[in-house]
Design a protein around this motif. Structure first.
Motif, PDB file in Angstrom:
ATOM      1  N   LEU A 138       0.829  -1.199   0.000  1.00  0.00           N
ATOM      2  CA  LEU A 138       0.000   0.000   0.000  1.00  0.00           C
ATOM      3  C   LEU A 138       0.869   1.257   0.000  1.00  0.00           C
ATOM      4  CD1 LEU A 138      -2.803   1.289   0.098  1.00  0.00           C
ATOM      5  CD2 LEU A 138      -2.694   1.122   2.588  1.00  0.00           C
ATOM      6  N   TYR A 139       1.917   1.261   0.810  1.00  0.00           N
ATOM      7  CA  TYR A 139       2.853   2.402   0.827  1.00  0.00           C
ATOM      8  C   TYR A 139       3.521   2.576  -0.535  1.00  0.00           C
ATOM      9  CZ  TYR A 139       2.442   1.875   5.912  1.00  0.00           C
ATOM     10  OH  TYR A 139       1.969   1.765   7.189  1.00  0.00           O
ATOM     11  N   TYR A 140       3.955   1.477  -1.105  1.00  0.00           N
ATOM     12  CA  TYR A 140       4.617   1.524  -2.415  1.00  0.00           C
ATOM     13  C   TYR A 140       3.672   2.076  -3.484  1.00  0.00           C
ATOM     14  CZ  TYR A 140       6.556  -0.049  -6.833  1.00  0.00           C
ATOM     15  OH  TYR A 140       7.006  -0.091  -8.121  1.00  0.00           O
ATOM     16  N   LEU A 141       2.462   1.546  -3.557  1.00  0.00           N
ATOM     17  CA  LEU A 141       1.506   2.001  -4.566  1.00  0.00           C
ATOM     18  C   LEU A 141       1.127   3.467  -4.360  1.00  0.00           C
ATOM     19  CD1 LEU A 141      -0.792  -1.144  -4.854  1.00  0.00           C
ATOM     20  CD2 LEU A 141       0.961  -0.364  -6.468  1.00  0.00           C
ATOM     21  N   THR A 142       1.033   3.897  -3.115  1.00  0.00           N
ATOM     22  CA  THR A 142       0.757   5.307  -2.824  1.00  0.00           C
ATOM     23  C   THR A 142       1.891   6.195  -3.317  1.00  0.00           C
ATOM     24  OG1 THR A 142      -0.540   4.659  -0.892  1.00  0.00           O
ATOM     25  CG2 THR A 142       0.210   6.951  -0.986  1.00  0.00           C
ATOM     26  N   CYS A 143       3.115   5.776  -3.068  1.00  0.00           N
ATOM     27  CA  CYS A 143       4.278   6.553  -3.529  1.00  0.00           C
ATOM     28  C   CYS A 143       4.346   6.605  -5.050  1.00  0.00           C
ATOM     29  CB  CYS A 143       5.572   5.972  -2.963  1.00  0.00           C
ATOM     30  SG  CYS A 143       5.772   6.224  -1.201  1.00  0.00           S
ATOM     31  N   VAL A 144       4.089   5.484  -5.705  1.00  0.00           N
ATOM     32  CA  VAL A 144       4.112   5.461  -7.169  1.00  0.00           C
ATOM     33  C   VAL A 144       3.022   6.368  -7.721  1.00  0.00           C
ATOM     34  CG1 VAL A 144       3.693   4.017  -9.206  1.00  0.00           C
ATOM     35  CG2 VAL A 144       5.208   3.209  -7.401  1.00  0.00           C
ATOM     36  N   ALA A 145       1.822   6.291  -7.178  1.00  0.00           N
ATOM     37  CA  ALA A 145       0.714   7.142  -7.639  1.00  0.00           C
ATOM     38  C   ALA A 145       1.040   8.613  -7.427  1.00  0.00           C
ATOM     39  CB  ALA A 145      -0.576   6.762  -6.918  1.00  0.00           C
ATOM     40  N   ALA A 146       1.623   8.951  -6.279  1.00  0.00           N
ATOM     41  CA  ALA A 146       1.997  10.344  -6.013  1.00  0.00           C
ATOM     42  C   ALA A 146       3.074  10.805  -6.991  1.00  0.00           C
ATOM     43  CB  ALA A 146       2.485  10.493  -4.568  1.00  0.00           C
ATOM     44  N   TRP A 147       4.036   9.951  -7.276  1.00  0.00           N
ATOM     45  CA  TRP A 147       5.113  10.305  -8.205  1.00  0.00           C
ATOM     46  C   TRP A 147       4.573  10.510  -9.619  1.00  0.00           C
ATOM     47  CZ3 TRP A 147       9.573  12.431  -8.246  1.00  0.00           C
ATOM     48  CH2 TRP A 147      10.440  12.276  -9.327  1.00  0.00           C
ATOM     49  N   VAL A 148       3.693   9.635 -10.058  1.00  0.00           N
ATOM     50  CA  VAL A 148       3.089   9.774 -11.386  1.00  0.00           C
ATOM     51  C   VAL A 148       2.253  11.048 -11.444  1.00  0.00           C
ATOM     52  CG1 VAL A 148       1.405   8.763 -12.982  1.00  0.00           C
ATOM     53  CG2 VAL A 148       3.155   7.316 -11.939  1.00  0.00           C
ATOM     54  N   ALA A 149       1.440  11.287 -10.435  1.00  0.00           N
ATOM     55  CA  ALA A 149       0.617  12.495 -10.407  1.00  0.00           C
ATOM     56  C   ALA A 149       1.486  13.752 -10.426  1.00  0.00           C
ATOM     57  CB  ALA A 149      -0.282  12.489  -9.167  1.00  0.00           C
ATOM     58  N   PHE A 150       2.552  13.750  -9.647  1.00  0.00           N
ATOM     59  CA  PHE A 150       3.463  14.894  -9.628  1.00  0.00           C
ATOM     60  C   PHE A 150       4.044  15.136 -11.020  1.00  0.00           C
ATOM     61  CE2 PHE A 150       7.906  16.247  -9.524  1.00  0.00           C
ATOM     62  CZ  PHE A 150       7.766  17.521  -8.986  1.00  0.00           C
ATOM     63  N   ASN A 151       4.482  14.082 -11.681  1.00  0.00           N
ATOM     64  CA  ASN A 151       5.098  14.234 -13.000  1.00  0.00           C
ATOM     65  C   ASN A 151       4.100  14.649 -14.075  1.00  0.00           C
ATOM     66  OD1 ASN A 151       8.064  13.585 -13.022  1.00  0.00           O
ATOM     67  ND2 ASN A 151       7.256  11.934 -11.776  1.00  0.00           N
ATOM     68  N   ILE A 152       2.873  14.266 -13.905  1.00  0.00           N
ATOM     69  CA  ILE A 152       1.847  14.699 -14.861  1.00  0.00           C
ATOM     70  C   ILE A 152       1.466  16.154 -14.607  1.00  0.00           C
ATOM     71  CG2 ILE A 152      -0.580  14.396 -15.513  1.00  0.00           C
ATOM     72  CD1 ILE A 152      -0.134  11.361 -15.129  1.00  0.00           C
ATOM     73  N   LEU A 153       1.317  16.521 -13.346  1.00  0.00           N
ATOM     74  CA  LEU A 153       0.814  17.847 -13.006  1.00  0.00           C
ATOM     75  C   LEU A 153       1.879  18.945 -13.015  1.00  0.00           C
ATOM     76  CD1 LEU A 153      -1.590  16.817 -10.137  1.00  0.00           C
ATOM     77  CD2 LEU A 153      -2.183  17.420 -12.491  1.00  0.00           C
ATOM     78  N   VAL A 154       3.120  18.622 -12.716  1.00  0.00           N
ATOM     79  CA  VAL A 154       4.131  19.675 -12.585  1.00  0.00           C
ATOM     80  C   VAL A 154       5.026  19.782 -13.824  1.00  0.00           C
ATOM     81  CG1 VAL A 154       6.033  20.559 -11.174  1.00  0.00           C
ATOM     82  CG2 VAL A 154       4.033  19.559 -10.079  1.00  0.00           C
ATOM     83  N   PRO A 155       5.929  18.850 -14.084  1.00  0.00           N
ATOM     84  CA  PRO A 155       6.857  19.057 -15.203  1.00  0.00           C
ATOM     85  C   PRO A 155       6.189  19.072 -16.575  1.00  0.00           C
ATOM     86  CG  PRO A 155       7.658  17.307 -13.781  1.00  0.00           C
ATOM     87  CD  PRO A 155       6.283  17.647 -13.336  1.00  0.00           C
ATOM     88  N   MET A 156       5.153  18.242 -16.765  1.00  0.00           N
ATOM     89  CA  MET A 156       4.536  18.163 -18.088  1.00  0.00           C
ATOM     90  C   MET A 156       3.677  19.398 -18.389  1.00  0.00           C
ATOM     91  SD  MET A 156       3.673  14.125 -18.322  1.00  0.00           S
ATOM     92  CE  MET A 156       3.128  14.204 -20.003  1.00  0.00           C
ATOM     93  N   ARG A 157       3.214  20.091 -17.401  1.00  0.00           N
ATOM     94  CA  ARG A 157       2.360  21.270 -17.608  1.00  0.00           C
ATOM     95  C   ARG A 157       3.162  22.555 -17.706  1.00  0.00           C
ATOM     96  NH1 ARG A 157      -3.446  19.947 -17.318  1.00  0.00           N
ATOM     97  NH2 ARG A 157      -3.365  17.815 -16.636  1.00  0.00           N
ATOM     98  N   ARG A 158       4.404  22.509 -17.285  1.00  0.00           N
ATOM     99  CA  ARG A 158       5.246  23.700 -17.261  1.00  0.00           C
ATOM    100  C   ARG A 158       5.711  24.048 -18.682  1.00  0.00           C
ATOM    101  NH1 ARG A 158       9.908  22.679 -13.516  1.00  0.00           N
ATOM    102  NH2 ARG A 158      10.798  21.768 -15.375  1.00  0.00           N
ATOM    103  N   PRO A 159       5.533  25.305 -19.102  1.00  0.00           N
ATOM    104  CA  PRO A 159       6.015  25.670 -20.440  1.00  0.00           C
ATOM    105  C   PRO A 159       7.531  25.651 -20.478  1.00  0.00           C
ATOM    106  CG  PRO A 159       5.212  27.605 -19.283  1.00  0.00           C
ATOM    107  CD  PRO A 159       4.924  26.424 -18.410  1.00  0.00           C
ATOM    108  N   ARG A 160       8.056  25.412 -21.651  1.00  0.00           N
ATOM    109  CA  ARG A 160       9.519  25.363 -21.814  1.00  0.00           C
ATOM    110  C   ARG A 160      10.099  26.723 -21.924  1.00  0.00           C
ATOM    111  NH1 ARG A 160      12.112  20.342 -23.748  1.00  0.00           N
ATOM    112  NH2 ARG A 160      10.600  18.769 -23.298  1.00  0.00           N
TER     113      ARG A 160
END
Length: 160
Positions: A138-160
Motif C-alpha cells: 500500500l505504501y509503495y503504490l501510494t508513492c508510485v501514484a503520487a510520483w506519477v501524479a506529480f510528473n503529470i501535473l508539474v513538469p509536463m504542464r510547465r512551459p519550456r
C-alpha cells in the motif's frame, strides 16, 4: 543450480550487449540510408535480428541459470553499452552528465550483483498473497501514484 549464477549473469550481460548492438545497427542503417541504401537495408535487417531474436534468447537463457532478483538489474547495462558504443560507432558525443549517469548505473548494477540474492526462491500462493496484502505494498503504490501524479501535473504542464 545455485552455483551456475555466474553463467546466468554472463548471459544477461551478453543479452544487453546484443540488444544494444542491434539498436546501434538500426540507427547506423538510418545514417547510411542516403549514402548506401542497399547496405543500410542489410544492416537494418541484421540489427533487427540481433535486437529481437538474439537478445531475448540470451535473456531467457540467463533467467534459467540465475535468480530474477540477481539478473534483472543487469538490464541497466544496456544504457552503458549504448553510451560506450554510440561515440565510436555513430560518432555521437558523450556528455559529462551522461557519463556520470552511466557510472551511477554501473555502480548500482555491480552492487545489486554483489549483494543481491543468488538463490531462487519458490513462492506459494499463500506467500504471494501475504506479500501482496502487506502494508508495504500500500505504501509503495501510494508513492508510485503520487510520483506519477506529480510528473503529470508539474513538469509536463510547465512551459519550456
Amino acid at each position: 543450480m545455485a552455483d551456475l549464477w555466474p553463467l546466468g549473469v554472463s548471459l544477461e550481460v551478453l543479452a544487453t550487449l546484443s540488444g544494444t548492438a542491434g539498436k546501434q545497427l538500426i540507427r547506423l542503417s538510418e545514417l547510411w540510408s542516403t549514402v548506401n541504401p542497399h547496405a543500410a537495408k542489410v544492416v537494418f535487417s541484421f540489427g533487427m535480428i540481433t535486437n529481437t531474436v538474439a537478445g531475448p534468447i540470451l535473456d531467457m537463457a540467463a533467467y534459467s541459470f540465475a535468480a530474477q532478483s540477481l539478473i534483472a538489474p543487469f538490464g541497466g547495462l544496456d544504457t552503458i553499452w549504448n553510451a560506450a558504443l554510440a561515440p565510436w560507432l555513430l560518432k555521437e558525443k558523450l556528455t559529462l552528465n551522461r557519463l556520470f549517469a552511466c557510472c551511477v548505473i554501473f555502480i548500482g548494477t555491480v552492487l545489486s550483483g554483489v549483494f543481491g540474492s543468488h538463490e531462487e526462491r519458490d513462492y506459494s500462493v499463500e506467500v504471494v498473497h501475504e506479500l501482496l496484502v502487506s502494508p508495504r505494498i500500500l505504501y509503495y503504490l501510494t508513492c508510485v501514484a503520487a510520483w506519477v501524479a506529480f510528473n503529470i501535473l508539474v513538469p509536463m504542464r510547465r512551459p519550456r
